[in-house]
Scaffold this motif. Structure first.
Motif, PDB file in Angstrom:
ATOM      1  N   THR A   8      11.721  47.659  57.395  1.00 44.23           N
ATOM      2  CA  THR A   8      12.309  47.253  58.660  1.00 44.23           C
ATOM      3  C   THR A   8      13.259  48.322  59.190  1.00 44.23           C
ATOM      4  N   ALA A   9      14.117  48.839  58.325  1.00 45.48           N
ATOM      5  CA  ALA A   9      15.074  49.870  58.745  1.00 45.48           C
ATOM      6  C   ALA A   9      14.368  51.176  59.095  1.00 45.48           C
ATOM      7  N   SER A  10      13.312  51.510  58.369  1.00 44.95           N
ATOM      8  CA  SER A  10      12.538  52.717  58.687  1.00 44.95           C
ATOM      9  C   SER A  10      11.851  52.585  60.034  1.00 44.95           C
ATOM     10  N   ALA A  11      11.280  51.411  60.301  1.00 50.47           N
ATOM     11  CA  ALA A  11      10.628  51.183  61.596  1.00 50.47           C
ATOM     12  C   ALA A  11      11.641  51.310  62.728  1.00 50.47           C
ATOM     13  N   ALA A  12      12.839  50.777  62.500  1.00 51.44           N
ATOM     14  CA  ALA A  12      13.892  50.897  63.514  1.00 51.44           C
ATOM     15  C   ALA A  12      14.235  52.366  63.752  1.00 51.44           C
ATOM     16  N   GLN A  13      14.331  53.134  62.680  1.00 52.16           N
ATOM     17  CA  GLN A  13      14.699  54.546  62.823  1.00 52.16           C
ATOM     18  C   GLN A  13      13.627  55.317  63.591  1.00 52.16           C
ATOM     19  N   VAL A  14      12.362  55.044  63.306  1.00 53.05           N
ATOM     20  CA  VAL A  14      11.277  55.694  64.050  1.00 53.05           C
ATOM     21  C   VAL A  14      11.354  55.300  65.523  1.00 53.05           C
ATOM     22  N   ALA A  15      11.565  54.033  65.776  1.00 54.37           N
ATOM     23  CA  ALA A  15      11.636  53.559  67.172  1.00 54.37           C
ATOM     24  C   ALA A  15      12.803  54.202  67.926  1.00 54.37           C
ATOM     25  N   ILE A  16      13.942  54.317  67.270  1.00 55.12           N
ATOM     26  CA  ILE A  16      15.106  54.935  67.928  1.00 55.12           C
ATOM     27  C   ILE A  16      14.795  56.387  68.265  1.00 55.12           C
ATOM     28  N   ARG A  17      14.188  57.075  67.316  1.00 55.97           N
ATOM     29  CA  ARG A  17      13.879  58.482  67.563  1.00 55.97           C
ATOM     30  C   ARG A  17      12.838  58.632  68.673  1.00 55.97           C
ATOM     31  N   LEU A  18      11.890  57.692  68.730  1.00 55.31           N
ATOM     32  CA  LEU A  18      10.928  57.705  69.840  1.00 55.31           C
ATOM     33  C   LEU A  18      11.644  57.453  71.169  1.00 55.31           C
TER      34      LEU A  18
END
Length: 185
Positions: A8-18
């Protein structure tokens, strides 16, 4: 079904960077939703995060370093995306709680790959909210790895049979340490 903090936290980090690349608001909204869900559902009394939750609601309470690191990183990236200092405060609180929970001995009990993720995100926080304790812990851990170097084979020996993944984690940690610890002995 298991909802893991790391996923969940990794997905959030990818989304933020996108979001930072595209400025498409749906990425930021997704990241904020994931960050808030983990914060509301998996945060323990000591300020750190459990590993995840089972389909039927049972929480796996193990606190791994990589989960803490990813949430620290999420806080930093959310701050960079929104300018909201609340996210830096949350990230700093997680970092401080991590310093209490993860002494050098406790770090040694964690897989080195988990520690590499933790330190990468801790050093990211250090770029916007510097704290010498973050860099000192990284430096101390790097020295501990050196003290467990098998000079005959040139490999780092951790608590288990050494793997190539462990060795790559060691390289990442040394790279971070060399870039962050100027002036620390």
């Amino acid at each position: 079904l298991y909802t893991a903090t790391v996923s969940t936290a990794s997905a959030a980090q990818v989304a933020i960077r996108l979001f930072l690349l595209t400025r498409e608001s749906n990425y930021l909204e997704f990241a904020q939703k994931q960050f808030e869900w983990v914060s509301a559902r998996l945060k323990a009394d000591n300020g750190l995060f459990a590993d995840g939750v089972e389909k039927h609601g049972a929480v796996e309470h193990t606190q791994w370093t990589y989960n803490q690191g990813l949430l620290i990183g999420d806080g930093v990236y959310l701050y960079l995306a929104t300018g909201d200092k609340h996210y830096i405060e949350v990230a700093s609180d997680i970092a401080q709680a991590s310093l209490v929970r993860f002494s050098l001995d406790a770090l040694w009990l964690q897989p080195p790959t988990f520690n590499a993720v933790f330190f990468k995100n801790l050093m990211l926080l250090d770029t916007v909210a510097a704290d010498l304790k973050y860099r000192q812990l990284l430096n101390d851990y790097a020295h501990l790895m050196v003290s467990n170097l098998d000079y005959t084979n040139g490999i780092f020996v951790f608590r288990r049979w050494p793997t190539s993944l462990d060795q790559s984690a060691a390289v990442q940690i040394f790279a971070l340490n060399n870039s962050q610890t100027k002036g620390i002995s």
